[in-house]
Design a protein around this motif. Structure first.
Motif, PDB file in Angstrom:
ATOM      1  N   GLY A 129      -1.018 -13.122   7.330  1.00 15.41           N
ATOM      2  CA  GLY A 129      -1.434 -11.750   7.067  1.00 15.41           C
ATOM      3  C   GLY A 129      -0.942 -10.820   8.153  1.00 15.41           C
ATOM      4  O   GLY A 129      -0.208 -11.219   9.058  1.00 15.41           O
ATOM      5  N   ALA A 130      -1.359  -9.568   8.065  1.00 12.86           N
ATOM      6  CA  ALA A 130      -0.934  -8.556   9.033  1.00 12.86           C
ATOM      7  C   ALA A 130      -2.078  -8.245   9.985  1.00 12.86           C
ATOM      8  O   ALA A 130      -3.036  -7.566   9.624  1.00 12.86           O
ATOM      9  CB  ALA A 130      -0.485  -7.287   8.309  1.00 12.86           C
ATOM     10  N   ARG A 191      -0.850  -7.302   2.026  1.00 14.64           N
ATOM     11  CA  ARG A 191      -0.829  -8.759   2.143  1.00 14.64           C
ATOM     12  C   ARG A 191       0.580  -9.241   2.450  1.00 14.64           C
ATOM     13  O   ARG A 191       1.568  -8.732   1.908  1.00 14.64           O
ATOM     14  CB  ARG A 191      -1.323  -9.372   0.838  1.00 14.64           C
ATOM     15  N   THR A 192       0.726 -10.209   3.321  1.00  8.27           N
ATOM     16  CA  THR A 192       2.034 -10.761   3.684  1.00  8.27           C
ATOM     17  C   THR A 192       2.036 -12.267   3.464  1.00  8.27           C
ATOM     18  O   THR A 192       0.991 -12.916   3.520  1.00  8.27           O
ATOM     19  CB  THR A 192       2.369 -10.462   5.159  1.00  8.27           C
ATOM     20  N   PRO A 193       3.203 -12.863   3.221  1.00 11.81           N
ATOM     21  CA  PRO A 193       3.275 -14.298   2.943  1.00 11.81           C
ATOM     22  C   PRO A 193       3.262 -15.149   4.204  1.00 11.81           C
ATOM     23  O   PRO A 193       3.247 -16.380   4.126  1.00 11.81           O
ATOM     24  CB  PRO A 193       4.613 -14.430   2.209  1.00 11.81           C
ATOM     25  N   ASP A 194       3.300 -14.506   5.376  1.00 15.28           N
ATOM     26  CA  ASP A 194       3.364 -15.226   6.637  1.00 15.28           C
ATOM     27  C   ASP A 194       2.540 -14.485   7.688  1.00 15.28           C
ATOM     28  O   ASP A 194       1.818 -13.541   7.355  1.00 15.28           O
ATOM     29  CB  ASP A 194       4.829 -15.376   7.082  1.00 15.28           C
ATOM     30  N   PHE A 220       6.447  -3.299  13.700  1.00 14.71           N
ATOM     31  CA  PHE A 220       6.333  -4.405  12.749  1.00 14.71           C
ATOM     32  C   PHE A 220       6.926  -5.655  13.407  1.00 14.71           C
ATOM     33  O   PHE A 220       8.065  -5.625  13.890  1.00 14.71           O
ATOM     34  CB  PHE A 220       7.122  -4.107  11.466  1.00 14.71           C
ATOM     35  N   ALA A 221       6.173  -6.750  13.430  1.00 14.87           N
ATOM     36  CA  ALA A 221       6.665  -7.977  14.047  1.00 14.87           C
ATOM     37  C   ALA A 221       6.199  -9.190  13.257  1.00 14.87           C
ATOM     38  O   ALA A 221       5.212  -9.137  12.529  1.00 14.87           O
ATOM     39  CB  ALA A 221       6.173  -8.074  15.493  1.00 14.87           C
ATOM     40  N   HIS A 222       6.926 -10.300  13.406  1.00  9.24           N
ATOM     41  CA  HIS A 222       6.557 -11.546  12.731  1.00  9.24           C
ATOM     42  C   HIS A 222       6.394 -12.662  13.755  1.00  9.24           C
ATOM     43  O   HIS A 222       6.972 -12.627  14.847  1.00  9.24           O
ATOM     44  CB  HIS A 222       7.591 -11.946  11.684  1.00  9.24           C
TER      45      HIS A 222
END
Length: 229
Positions: A129-130, A191-194, A220-222
């Motif tokens: 999620g974020a 919602r995010t997939p990671d 924005f970062a992952h």
């Protein structure tokens, strides 16, 4: 990038979660805040706000953003305790942002220049999620923790130390500025997939009449990896 405005303190103003419930973090002048230090928050009761509209858990009908390249597997839930951003010399403790009985979001203390806030009922950094972390751009005491946030570049690293003894390492994908009256809730909080991270502060020009900045800066970062603290 907006510099410090003497004698004022801003709190982040932007949508928090689905637009339907209007969960807001609002950066305003410290002299306009209520006596209890709270700021306008969700229109719905706290229970409703945390049920389906916390950051990273938006409307299921909304399209999910594309997954970043080389995203690491999500981690288990664990609250963040410290945030480090080497590129802009940030090394700050993480406080918790909560909702008061009126459904308002309590802001980070305006008198602490080196403190960031995380919405404790939302996704924790490293979870799927974020996750959302907010900080002041300046306070009555001068420049604050996220003063240089707008200068971050794609590829920069963000480290979040967690209570379980792990450090979640994020890679910046983009740094963007949005007008506060046209903030893209779904893109930022959807919602995010990671596992992803959003760092947010104020930016743009400062409106003296409104005692507020006109824009928000969003990083924005992952999740790239994790390691023991």
């Amino acid at each position: 990038m907006a510099g410090p405005i003497p004698g004022t303190s801003r709190l982040l103003r932007t949508g928090m979660g689905a637009a339907a419930l209007g969960l807001l973090l609002i950066y305003n002048s410290v002299d306009t805040l209520p006596a209890d230090g709270s700021v306008p928050g969700p229109a719905a009761p706290p229970a409703a706000a945390t049920a389906t509209t916390a950051p990273g858990d938006a409307d299921p009908a909304a399209p999910a953003p594309a997954a970043p390249v080389k995203a690491a597997p999500p981690l288990k839930r664990s609250r963040p305790v410290r945030l480090r951003i080497p590129q802009i010399n940030v090394d700050a403790p993480v406080g918790e942002l909560t909702l008061n009985p009126s459904g308002q979001l309590n802001a980070p203390p305006p008198d602490d220049k080196n403190l960031v806030g995380w919405y404790r009922d939302g996704v924790t950094p490293g979870e799927r999620g974020a996750a959302v972390v907010a900080g002041h751009v300046d306070t009555t005491k001068g420049p604050a923790v996220f003063l240089l946030l707008s200068l971050m570049l794609p590829g920069s690293k963000v480290e979040v130390q967690r209570a379980d003894g792990t450090v979640a390492v994020f890679t910046v994908d983009a740094v963007e500025t949005f007008a506060k009256d046209a903030f893209p809730d779904q893109r930022v909080y959807g919602r995010t997939p990671d596992a992803q991270l959003r760092l947010i502060t104020c930016g743009g020009a400062y409106d003296k009449k409104r005692k507020d900045y006109l824009d928000n800066v969003v990083v924005f970062a992952h999740l790239e990896s994790s390691r023991p603290a």
